[in-house]
Design a protein around this motif. Structure first.
Motif, mmCIF file in Angstrom:
data_model
loop_
_atom_site.group_PDB
_atom_site.id
_atom_site.type_symbol
_atom_site.label_atom_id
_atom_site.label_comp_id
_atom_site.label_asym_id
_atom_site.label_seq_id
_atom_site.Cartn_x
_atom_site.Cartn_y
_atom_site.Cartn_z
ATOM 1 N N UNK A 121 -35.030 -16.189 31.199
ATOM 2 C CA UNK A 121 -35.915 -15.147 31.725
ATOM 3 C C UNK A 121 -35.539 -14.770 33.155
ATOM 4 N N UNK A 122 -35.267 -15.769 33.977
ATOM 5 C CA UNK A 122 -34.931 -15.504 35.374
ATOM 6 C C UNK A 122 -33.653 -14.692 35.512
ATOM 7 N N UNK A 123 -32.559 -15.208 34.953
ATOM 8 C CA UNK A 123 -31.269 -14.547 35.129
ATOM 9 C C UNK A 123 -31.211 -13.262 34.313
ATOM 10 N N UNK A 124 -31.785 -13.270 33.110
ATOM 11 C CA UNK A 124 -31.778 -12.039 32.308
ATOM 12 C C UNK A 124 -32.506 -10.912 33.002
ATOM 13 N N UNK A 125 -33.688 -11.194 33.546
ATOM 14 C CA UNK A 125 -34.415 -10.182 34.302
ATOM 15 C C UNK A 125 -33.653 -9.789 35.559
ATOM 16 N N UNK A 126 -33.007 -10.775 36.195
ATOM 17 C CA UNK A 126 -32.225 -10.477 37.390
ATOM 18 C C UNK A 126 -31.050 -9.576 37.094
ATOM 19 N N UNK A 127 -30.400 -9.766 35.944
ATOM 20 C CA UNK A 127 -29.271 -8.908 35.566
ATOM 21 C C UNK A 127 -29.746 -7.471 35.361
ATOM 22 N N UNK A 128 -30.895 -7.307 34.710
ATOM 23 C CA UNK A 128 -31.449 -5.955 34.520
ATOM 24 C C UNK A 128 -31.739 -5.312 35.870
ATOM 25 N N UNK A 129 -32.322 -6.095 36.795
ATOM 26 C CA UNK A 129 -32.601 -5.569 38.132
ATOM 27 C C UNK A 129 -31.311 -5.206 38.851
ATOM 28 N N UNK A 130 -30.287 -6.061 38.747
ATOM 29 C CA UNK A 130 -28.995 -5.773 39.375
ATOM 30 C C UNK A 130 -28.382 -4.490 38.824
ATOM 31 N N UNK A 131 -28.523 -4.294 37.520
ATOM 32 C CA UNK A 131 -27.958 -3.093 36.891
ATOM 33 C C UNK A 131 -28.617 -1.827 37.441
ATOM 34 N N UNK A 132 -29.949 -1.838 37.520
ATOM 35 C CA UNK A 132 -30.652 -0.666 38.047
ATOM 36 C C UNK A 132 -30.315 -0.423 39.516
ATOM 37 N N UNK A 133 -30.238 -1.498 40.285
ATOM 38 C CA UNK A 133 -29.914 -1.353 41.705
ATOM 39 C C UNK A 133 -28.472 -0.917 41.896
ATOM 40 N N UNK A 134 -27.584 -1.380 41.020
ATOM 41 C CA UNK A 134 -26.186 -0.976 41.101
ATOM 42 C C UNK A 134 -26.046 0.533 40.934
ATOM 43 N N UNK A 135 -26.724 1.087 39.917
ATOM 44 C CA UNK A 135 -26.579 2.512 39.604
ATOM 45 C C UNK A 135 -27.320 3.418 40.583
ATOM 46 N N UNK A 136 -28.200 2.862 41.382
ATOM 47 C CA UNK A 136 -28.984 3.686 42.304
ATOM 48 C C UNK A 136 -28.753 3.320 43.768
ATOM 49 N N UNK A 137 -28.859 2.059 44.086
ATOM 50 C CA UNK A 137 -28.820 1.655 45.488
ATOM 51 C C UNK A 137 -27.408 1.701 46.058
ATOM 52 N N UNK A 138 -26.397 1.308 45.292
ATOM 53 C CA UNK A 138 -25.029 1.330 45.806
ATOM 54 C C UNK A 138 -24.575 2.762 46.121
ATOM 55 N N UNK A 139 -24.750 3.757 45.222
ATOM 56 C CA UNK A 139 -24.405 5.135 45.613
ATOM 57 C C UNK A 139 -25.202 5.620 46.820
ATOM 58 N N UNK A 140 -26.473 5.214 46.909
ATOM 59 C CA UNK A 140 -27.278 5.634 48.052
ATOM 60 C C UNK A 140 -26.748 5.027 49.343
ATOM 61 N N UNK A 141 -26.379 3.763 49.316
ATOM 62 C CA UNK A 141 -25.834 3.120 50.505
ATOM 63 C C UNK A 141 -24.477 3.699 50.878
ATOM 64 N N UNK A 142 -23.663 4.011 49.866
ATOM 65 C CA UNK A 142 -22.367 4.644 50.137
ATOM 66 C C UNK A 142 -22.577 6.001 50.807
ATOM 67 N N UNK A 143 -23.541 6.790 50.292
ATOM 68 C CA UNK A 143 -23.822 8.085 50.908
ATOM 69 C C UNK A 143 -24.391 7.963 52.310
ATOM 70 N N UNK A 144 -25.109 6.886 52.560
ATOM 71 C CA UNK A 144 -25.718 6.696 53.883
ATOM 72 C C UNK A 144 -24.688 6.249 54.913
ATOM 73 N N UNK A 145 -23.723 5.396 54.499
ATOM 74 C CA UNK A 145 -22.757 4.837 55.447
ATOM 75 C C UNK A 145 -21.444 5.602 55.483
#
Length: 808
Positions: free
Chosen positions: A389-413
């Motif tokens: 449950x811990x790692x599986x939920x964490x992987x889902x969270x990482x996936x969503x953050x990867x597709x949204x937060x990484x492009x946003x951080x790249x655009x910001x920096x």
């Protein structure tokens, strides 16, 4: 869809960053509710009969809710420190956190006269006949001579013992108890529970609250420190006496500390190693930001959500380290693809959009990894369910953050484009040149290591899951010092009425005594015989015709002849009328009312629906466990056999079905996901090839290295089905989906990313090798070996096979 999502995250980066900050703050608030579970039984399958019965036993009889105060002197005898021990015990009784204290077998709390007056009922039919013979004139003389010989020891305790029992009836009772290993070995002439070497003494106390309450445990141990300081101040501060605390409360407190420290150390070690690796590869400080922010938010979010659903156990204290090692793979690959597209001259927003192919393969890889972890939730193994449950939920969270937060951080920096792109052309050249030798070498390795894997060692015992703490080690020392029995089997029965249960325990004890004489036992009739058995003794008393007045007169005459002073045995003589009263009986309520609850509670407990009783059996060999199981089922079918040996036996029996269940579910889930994307059975099987080879190679290597696996590390290794398949997915996706047919080009573009991804996973999981918790340490070794093997198969064997398939 993924391309639109990447564009949105890049252009609306302010909104994305604000949403991520809100999620982080909410997760921190939830994190404060996270609790820790140090109960080792909660790590075990709960559907097994032995485990459920063991939980029931511990709830009503177990020693988890006691503390053991061990007094010991390095030299001399513990009896020289009685003043300090008495001062400690007296203050311990007054402590508000303590409900009761058992300092010695014969203390002011226990009214032993209740049993002494009825000791014939405890001896049973055979030995009570021997006791009645000693009350007859012919039997008194020899016993009085033996008692007079004991007085040569010149001890006040021995003198009091002889006055209490001039005819050796208590010796008969002690023989009966020791024959069944009923109680801790004790010497009735010693004050308290003293070890055989006379240098240690044990005091048992029961706190007012159960263990695994961290705040209460801290208050309890603070109070114990105050009690010791005050006792030393009252008697002698310089007394050469060491005082140690053992029991479930100390283990719970130390295990909670282990979980907390392990979680922090493993997470920080993993994150530091991962960031160092990606910085060395990409040579830009921005990659540290892109990696840290999504991973930390995902970990805090996962732990925060877990704070609502469950507790963190020692087995899951490495979850964040695993999550970091898995989550950073996609971040590194996505950033590598972005810099590749920027190097080709595309604008920032176009480069982000053109990362959709890599993002799709990453999404598939995350999905396969998450699937195998979530598949652990279907296994009847609570620690693995929580890890899944811990790692599986964490992987889902990482996936969503990867597709949204990484492009946003790249655009910001807006990082600068690398002049020298990160590639692995050398790897493509190597595979292109030595493709066939690679395949032949892989075939030989698979054959040799496959044969070696058959000798892989597995230890399914419960003890392998125990955290190695000082408190646990101290309990082992106490068991040796005080001759406490270990590996105990427990026959547990439950019913509305007590008498039928006592009769069942008598049948179990009788069957063991006659059919398995090598197996010692301890049953409730040690202190509380069934009413029918007491009736048989009462009949013998009536038939003996002994009259109390006549026995007292004869005892006085024989004592005078043996040289004892008149009146020496008045106490014993005063008990004779009650002892020879055939209407007297021992009852559960009577034992409770006369302060003997600490003894009878070892065997009998009152529940909301009736009573619970237990018979203790001490097998000497592994084969005895099966024989005892058959015997209990025959003698008392309603009783359930449990205990550590039975739990270990049940774990061994349930291991294979549960393991196959997890493997099948995880493999099918991963296969369906890969087929959904590739739409090809051939490509799906090729993606699984590195995983299959890596599992065979790693099993063979672990066997050759003589690494012993436990249940946790073996079950957790199921997750590698999804983790190791990722490397094959990256190769197949570039080759078949993006139609990069030249294997040399595939490895040039993806090889570096795969190596970085594997390196980060090795660091994340490899950090567990330094764990002080044995299952995590074993899992760390298994992880490093398996992941490295799968990497070699993914970047060498799979590309070589693809190349040979396309060769004319």
């Amino acid at each position: 869809m993924i391309e639109r999502l990447l564009r949105f995250a890049f252009t609306r980066r302010g909104t994305v960053l604000a949403a991520a900050a809100a999620v982080f703050l909410l997760s921190v608030a939830l994190l404060s509710r996270l609790s820790f579970d140090a109960n080792i039984l909660n790590l075990l399958p709960q559907k097994g009969l032995a485990v459920r019965s063991f939980n029931t036993y511990l709830e009503h009889f177990g020693t988890l809710d006691h503390i053991y105060v061990l007094f010991e002197v390095p030299d001399g005898r513990i009896s020289d420190q009685e003043d300090l021990i008495d001062a400690y015990v007296e203050r311990l009784r007054r402590a508000p956190e303590i409900a009761s204290v058992d300092a010695e077998l014969f203390d002011s709390v226990k009214d032993w006269n209740y049993l002494f007056d009825r000791e014939l009922l405890l001896l049973g039919k055979d030995q009570s006949a021997a006791a009645l013979a000693r009350l007859a004139p012919a039997g008194m003389t020899g016993e009085l001579e033996r008692s007079r010989g004991m007085l040569a020891m010149s001890s006040p305790e021995v003198k009091a013992y002889v006055q209490q029992d001039p005819l050796g009836l208590l010796r008969l009772l002690r023989d009966r108890l020791s024959r069944g290993e009923a109680l801790v070995s004790f010497d009735p002439t010693q004050k308290g529970y003293v070890s055989r070497d006379g240098r240690s003494r044990l005091v048992i106390a029961k706190p007012v609250r159960p263990p695994f309450d961290t705040d209460f445990c801290k208050r309890l141990f603070a109070r114990l420190g105050e009690v010791e300081a005050a006792a030393r101040r009252d008697v002698d501060r310089t007394a050469n006496l060491r005082i140690q605390i053992a029991g479930g409360y100390r283990i719970a407190l130390e295990a909670e500390r282990v979980i907390r420290v392990e979680s922090i150390v493993n997470s920080l070690t993993s994150l530091a190693g991962l960031l160092a690796l990606v910085f060395i590869v990409f040579r830009t400080p921005w990659i540290l930001l892109y990696a840290t922010v999504p991973l930390v938010i995902a970990a805090v979010f996962t732990l925060g959500v877990n704070g609502l659903a469950g507790k963190l156990t020692p087995a899951t204290s490495g979850a964040s380290a695993m999550l970091f090692g898995l989550g950073i793979d996609g971040i590194a690959l996505l950033y590598l693809r972005y810099m590749e597209e920027r190097g080709r001259g595309y604008s920032e927003v176009e480069a982000v959009a053109r990362c959709s192919g890599t993002a799709s393969s990453i999404l598939l890889a995350y999905a396969t990894t998450g699937t195998t972890f979530l598949a652990l939730m279907l296994v009847d193994f609570p620690s693995l369910e929580e890890l899944g449950r811990l790692v599986g939920l964490g992987i889902i969270a990482c996936c969503l953050l990867l597709l949204t937060l990484v492009p946003a951080l790249v655009g910001f920096t807006r990082p600068e484009v690398h002049r020298r792109p990160v590639t692995s052309a050398w790897l493509g050249v190597f595979v292109e040149r030595f493709g066939r030798p690679i395949l032949w070498t892989a075939a030989v390795l698979t054959l040799v290591l496959g044969i070696a894997a058959t000798s892989l060692r597995l230890d399914t015992r419960l003890e392998k899951l125990q955290a190695n703490t000082e408190g646990a080690a101290l309990e082992q020392q106490m068991a040796t010092r005080f001759s406490l029995p270990r590996d105990v089997l427990l026959a547990v029965g439950e019913g509305r009425d007590l008498e039928p249960l006592l009769q069942d325990t008598r049948r179990i004890a009788g069957a063991v005594e006659h059919e398995l004489p090598s197996v010692a036992f301890s049953s409730p009739d040690t202190l509380l015989p069934p009413a029918t058995a007491q009736g048989e003794v009462a009949l013998l008393v009536r038939q003996s015709g002994l009259q109390p007045a006549a026995v007292v007169a004869e005892l006085s005459r024989a004592a005078k002849a043996a040289g004892f002073r008149p009146g020496t045995f008045d106490g014993f003589a005063g008990r004779l009328p009650r002892m020879l009263d055939s209407t007297e009986r021992i009852t559960y309520e009577g034992l409770q009312q006369h302060g003997l609850s600490s003894l009878v509670s070892r065997y009998v407990a009152r529940t909301e629906t009736g009573y619970l009783v237990v018979v203790y059996l001490y097998p000497r060999a592994a084969a005895d466990v099966e024989r005892v199981s058959r015997l209990v089922n025959r003698a008392a079918p309603s009783f359930r056999l449990t205990g550590v040996p039975q739990v270990n036996r049940e774990l061994a029996q349930r291991f294979l079905p549960q393991f196959l269940k997890g493997v099948i579910v995880g493999t099918l889930g991963v296969a369906l996901l890969i087929y959904f994307v590739f739409r090809s059975v051939r490509d799906t099987l090729l993606a699984f090839l590195p995983t299959a080879l890596g599992f065979v190679w790693s099993a063979g290597l672990l066997a050759l290295l003589r690494v012993e696996l436990d249940l946790f590390s073996l079950f957790a290794a199921m997750t590698f089905i999804g983790i190791a398949t990722d490397y094959g997915i990256y190769v197949i996706y570039r080759h078949s989906v993006e139609h990069t047919w030249q294997v040399r080009e595939v490895l040039t573009r993806t090889g570096a990313g795969i190596l970085v991804a594997c390196g980060t996973t090795l660091i994340g999981f490899g950090s567990l090798v330094n764990s002080s918790y044995a299952p995590l340490h074993s899992f760390g070794i298994t992880s490093v070996t398996t992941i490295a093997s799968c990497l070699v198969a993914a970047v060498l064997v799979l590309p070589a096979l693809l190349q040979e398939r396309r060769r004319p």
